[in-house]
Design a protein around this motif. Structure first.
Motif, PDB file in Angstrom:
ATOM      1  N   GLY A   1       0.851  -1.172   0.000  1.00 22.92           N
ATOM      2  CA  GLY A   1       0.000   0.000   0.000  1.00 22.92           C
ATOM      3  C   GLY A   1       0.885   1.219   0.000  1.00 22.92           C
ATOM      4  N   THR A   2       0.855   2.005  -1.049  1.00 21.24           N
ATOM      5  CA  THR A   2       1.750   3.139  -1.166  1.00 21.24           C
ATOM      6  C   THR A   2       0.955   4.405  -1.390  1.00 21.24           C
ATOM      7  N   PRO A   3       1.390   5.526  -0.804  1.00 21.81           N
ATOM      8  CA  PRO A   3       0.734   6.792  -1.088  1.00 21.81           C
ATOM      9  C   PRO A   3       1.066   7.260  -2.495  1.00 21.81           C
ATOM     10  N   GLN A   4       0.453   8.351  -2.928  1.00 21.68           N
ATOM     11  CA  GLN A   4       0.640   8.814  -4.293  1.00 21.68           C
ATOM     12  C   GLN A   4       2.084   9.178  -4.578  1.00 21.68           C
ATOM     13  N   SER A   5       2.856   9.521  -3.548  1.00 21.56           N
ATOM     14  CA  SER A   5       4.243   9.925  -3.774  1.00 21.56           C
ATOM     15  C   SER A   5       5.152   8.741  -4.067  1.00 21.56           C
ATOM     16  N   MET A   6       4.674   7.515  -3.854  1.00 22.46           N
ATOM     17  CA  MET A   6       5.488   6.336  -4.125  1.00 22.46           C
ATOM     18  C   MET A   6       4.715   5.367  -5.000  1.00 22.46           C
ATOM     19  N   ALA A   7       5.319   5.024  -6.138  1.00 24.59           N
ATOM     20  CA  ALA A   7       4.753   4.012  -7.024  1.00 24.59           C
ATOM     21  C   ALA A   7       5.374   2.658  -6.681  1.00 24.59           C
ATOM     22  N   PRO A   8       4.796   1.563  -7.169  1.00 23.82           N
ATOM     23  CA  PRO A   8       5.398   0.246  -6.889  1.00 23.82           C
ATOM     24  C   PRO A   8       6.845   0.134  -7.340  1.00 23.82           C
ATOM     25  N   SER A   9       7.247   0.918  -8.326  1.00 22.71           N
ATOM     26  CA  SER A   9       8.617   0.850  -8.836  1.00 22.71           C
ATOM     27  C   SER A   9       9.551   1.840  -8.156  1.00 22.71           C
ATOM     28  N   THR A  10       9.054   2.597  -7.186  1.00 23.19           N
ATOM     29  CA  THR A  10       9.878   3.610  -6.521  1.00 23.19           C
ATOM     30  C   THR A  10      10.843   2.976  -5.537  1.00 23.19           C
ATOM     31  N   ARG A  11      12.109   3.299  -5.685  1.00 21.39           N
ATOM     32  CA  ARG A  11      13.114   2.840  -4.730  1.00 21.39           C
ATOM     33  C   ARG A  11      13.213   3.821  -3.571  1.00 21.39           C
ATOM     34  N   HIS A  12      13.423   3.277  -2.397  1.00 18.11           N
ATOM     35  CA  HIS A  12      13.565   4.076  -1.177  1.00 18.11           C
ATOM     36  C   HIS A  12      14.853   3.670  -0.486  1.00 18.11           C
ATOM     37  N   LEU A  13      15.578   4.626   0.044  1.00 14.28           N
ATOM     38  CA  LEU A  13      16.825   4.314   0.735  1.00 14.28           C
ATOM     39  C   LEU A  13      16.524   3.502   1.990  1.00 14.28           C
ATOM     40  N   LEU A  14      17.167   2.344   2.130  1.00 12.70           N
ATOM     41  CA  LEU A  14      16.894   1.433   3.238  1.00 12.70           C
ATOM     42  C   LEU A  14      17.758   1.702   4.456  1.00 12.70           C
ATOM     43  N   MET A  15      18.718   2.598   4.331  1.00 13.46           N
ATOM     44  CA  MET A  15      19.626   2.890   5.429  1.00 13.46           C
ATOM     45  C   MET A  15      20.226   1.570   5.955  1.00 13.46           C
ATOM     46  N   SER A  16      20.180   1.334   7.262  1.00 12.91           N
ATOM     47  CA  SER A  16      20.901   0.196   7.842  1.00 12.91           C
ATOM     48  C   SER A  16      20.215  -1.147   7.654  1.00 12.91           C
ATOM     49  N   VAL A  17      19.068  -1.193   7.007  1.00 14.89           N
ATOM     50  CA  VAL A  17      18.534  -2.489   6.570  1.00 14.89           C
ATOM     51  C   VAL A  17      19.535  -3.148   5.619  1.00 14.89           C
ATOM     52  N   THR A  18      20.344  -2.314   4.970  1.00 17.89           N
ATOM     53  CA  THR A  18      21.418  -2.819   4.117  1.00 17.89           C
ATOM     54  C   THR A  18      22.338  -3.759   4.886  1.00 17.89           C
ATOM     55  N   LYS A  19      22.546  -3.488   6.170  1.00 17.26           N
ATOM     56  CA  LYS A  19      23.440  -4.314   6.982  1.00 17.26           C
ATOM     57  C   LYS A  19      22.985  -5.770   7.007  1.00 17.26           C
ATOM     58  N   THR A  20      21.695  -6.000   7.109  1.00 15.42           N
ATOM     59  CA  THR A  20      21.188  -7.374   7.156  1.00 15.42           C
ATOM     60  C   THR A  20      21.465  -8.102   5.846  1.00 15.42           C
ATOM     61  N   VAL A  21      21.353  -7.394   4.722  1.00 13.71           N
ATOM     62  CA  VAL A  21      21.669  -8.007   3.428  1.00 13.71           C
ATOM     63  C   VAL A  21      23.136  -8.421   3.390  1.00 13.71           C
ATOM     64  N   VAL A  22      24.012  -7.548   3.884  1.00 15.81           N
ATOM     65  CA  VAL A  22      25.437  -7.874   3.928  1.00 15.81           C
ATOM     66  C   VAL A  22      25.677  -9.056   4.866  1.00 15.81           C
ATOM     67  N   GLY A  23      24.964  -9.105   5.984  1.00 20.73           N
ATOM     68  CA  GLY A  23      25.093 -10.225   6.908  1.00 20.73           C
ATOM     69  C   GLY A  23      24.698 -11.549   6.276  1.00 20.73           C
ATOM     70  N   VAL A  24      23.635 -11.543   5.478  1.00 21.27           N
ATOM     71  CA  VAL A  24      23.210 -12.755   4.778  1.00 21.27           C
ATOM     72  C   VAL A  24      24.297 -13.216   3.818  1.00 21.27           C
ATOM     73  N   ILE A  25      24.894 -12.275   3.087  1.00 18.91           N
ATOM     74  CA  ILE A  25      25.945 -12.626   2.123  1.00 18.91           C
ATOM     75  C   ILE A  25      27.163 -13.193   2.847  1.00 18.91           C
ATOM     76  N   ALA A  26      27.575 -12.556   3.933  1.00 14.60           N
ATOM     77  CA  ALA A  26      28.741 -13.039   4.676  1.00 14.60           C
ATOM     78  C   ALA A  26      28.521 -14.470   5.173  1.00 14.60           C
ATOM     79  N   CYS A  27      27.338 -14.745   5.713  1.00 16.22           N
ATOM     80  CA  CYS A  27      27.050 -16.095   6.205  1.00 16.22           C
ATOM     81  C   CYS A  27      26.949 -17.091   5.058  1.00 16.22           C
ATOM     82  N   ALA A  28      26.454 -16.654   3.904  1.00 21.58           N
ATOM     83  CA  ALA A  28      26.407 -17.538   2.739  1.00 21.58           C
ATOM     84  C   ALA A  28      27.814 -17.889   2.266  1.00 21.58           C
ATOM     85  N   LEU A  29      28.735 -16.931   2.340  1.00 23.30           N
ATOM     86  CA  LEU A  29      30.126 -17.211   1.982  1.00 23.30           C
ATOM     87  C   LEU A  29      30.756 -18.178   2.973  1.00 23.30           C
ATOM     88  N   VAL A  30      30.382 -18.058   4.254  1.00 18.93           N
ATOM     89  CA  VAL A  30      30.850 -19.010   5.254  1.00 18.93           C
ATOM     90  C   VAL A  30      30.318 -20.406   4.937  1.00 18.93           C
TER      91      VAL A  30
END
Length: 459
Positions: free
Chosen positions: A69-98
């Motif tokens: 559910g998005t307001p008019q200012s955001m379409a389904p294709s709109t990217r939003h900065l995730l800030m430190s949610v990025t850290k969890t993605v990096v954590g998943v990659i590091a553990c996958a490499l392990v």
């Protein structure tokens, strides 16, 4: 806010490869980030930036690819900065490499990155960095304009250059000192994730953008390409530079809720990732309690770049400043995503309101599951059948809410250590006590070893 409950939806089609971004991100929380020309980077169009509203978008779902559910200012294709949610993605990659044997959790940082041999990171292990338990001095006080977290932004190009700050991210990391022993208390520091990203790049021989695309984004069936910011030298900012759409972040959360398995069937995060995150190390909670960081999560812990807010629940979070939250509740099978642009980096009242909202929605959907069970058969008139769980989350819910005593009998409970954290009313009955009398779930009979049969009676 809207919520949905659907059984299944078709797997989304992955449309285009990963792209990098140096231009201004889609949220206004970091206003001083400068644009830098580079022919190898595809910038986002200006129309993709939402208005700076306190809450840009919500999504909450269970059992299906997430609608939004998005307001008019955001379409389904709109990217939003995730800030430190990025850290969890990096954590998943590091553990996958392990998991793939490319990294080991006890590898020393300086053995992987010789450039950090003279820094405060020397002597720390990959596990120390993953759990933010190195002894490196780094100040992440958001109300202090001279805090290390903001000096790092100057080095990244997110803020205008300063003469007293190195001109690149890796130069900045290499000059950080140490003020405590490694492996001690938890302290939230974004520098740790940037070092972890560096470790992943060196160990794999791939840049972070390629790692995220090949190991995560393509595997979860992302609908839209994502962007990640880079520093003046082209190094990706792994602590908070990822921008993505709401639905694709929901796919990431859904993968984590399914023990690292995407709906395509691909094992994205290692099979042990979620269990290890929730159970953590024996001293993880004590290390978390000793922190000087304002966590707002008494009894919780931090593991694998993931927040675990409750001591006795299968709930974990990926968080970013200015209001980003990814909520995963394994017991109810509910995942939720909220993207925001708060005017301040942190707001305790709004954080608790957001977490409380997701908890209430999760509880309501969990009650619905119990009131409308799915079974393999229909009960005939006058006949009684035991309820059969069809989905993994139903089995998990059963054991997490179990009130009937369950006992394990054996010489040792070694192979089942930690099971009492997942199965209620569970007791170990064993000859050897691996907890040295410290676990309420362990029981060792006082009579000692059972008498051995006489030779004449042996078969």
């Amino acid at each position: 806010m809207r919520c949905w409950r659907r059984r299944r939806s078709p797997r989304p089609r992955h449309r285009s490869p990963w792209r990098w971004l140096r231009s201004r991100s889609s949220t206004s929380s970091r206003r001083a980030m400068t644009s830098r020309p580079a022919s190898s980077i595809t910038p986002a169009s200006s129309s993709s930036s939402p208005r700076a509203t306190p809450t840009a978008s919500w999504s909450c779902t269970t059992g299906a690819s997430p609608p939004s559910g998005t307001p008019q200012s955001m379409a389904p294709s709109t990217r939003h900065l995730l800030m430190s949610v990025t850290k969890t993605v990096v954590g998943v990659i590091a553990c996958a490499l392990v998991e793939d044997g490319v990294l080991a959790l006890d590898d020393r940082v300086e053995a992987i990155i010789p450039a950090l041999a003279g820094s405060g990171f020397a002597g720390a292990t990959v596990r120390d960095v993953l759990d933010m338990r190195t002894g490196v001095r780094f100040n992440e006080t958001y109300h202090d304009p001279d805090a290390d977290v903001y000096l790092m932004e100057h080095a990244c190009g997110w803020r205008s250059p300063r003469e007293d700050v190195p001109g690149s991210l890796r130069e900045f990391l290499a000059q950080l000192p140490r003020d405590e022993e490694h492996g001690g208390r938890f302290r939230y520091r974004s520098s740790e994730t940037n070092v972890l990203s560096w470790i992943c790049e060196v160990a794999s021989g791939q840049d972070l953008a390629t790692l995220i695309h090949e190991w995560v984004w393509a595997q979860i069936g992302a609908e839209f390409p994502a962007h990640i910011t880079v520093d003046p030298t082209g190094v990706a900012v792994g602590d908070g530079g990822l921008s993505a759409t709401l639905r694709d972040v929901g796919r990431l959360a859904d993968m984590l809720a399914r023990n690292g398995i995407a709906r395509s069937g691909a094992q994205v995060a290692p099979p042990w990732f979620v269990v290890d995150t929730l159970v953590a190390a024996e001293d993880s909670r004590d290390a978390f309690a000793a922190t000087n960081s304002p966590t707002g999560m008494p009894g919780g812990h931090y593991r694998n770049q993931v927040w675990v807010p409750f001591p006795d629940r299968s709930v974990f979070l990926a968080l970013g400043i200015h209001g980003q939250m990814v909520y995963v509740n394994q017991q109810s099978g509910v995942v939720g995503v909220k993207l925001s642009t708060w005017p301040t980096a942190q707001n305790g009242a709004l954080f608790y309101d957001t977490l409380g909202a997701f908890e209430s929605i999760s509880a309501a959907l969990d009650r619905y599951t119990h009131q409308h069970p799915v079974t393999h058969h229909q009960e005939a008139p006058g006949e009684a059948y035991p309820r059969t769980a069809q989905y993994l989350r139903e089995s998990r819910t059963f054991f997490r809410t179990n009130e009937d005593p369950i006992y394990f009998f054996g010489p040792t409970a070694f192979n089942l250590l930690g099971l009492d954290r997942w199965v209620c009313s569970f007791t170990y009955v064993s000859y050897y006590d691996p907890w040295d009398g410290m676990s309420p779930a362990g029981h060792v009979p006082r009579s000692g070893r059972a008498p051995r049969p006489s030779p004449a009676r042996r078969r």
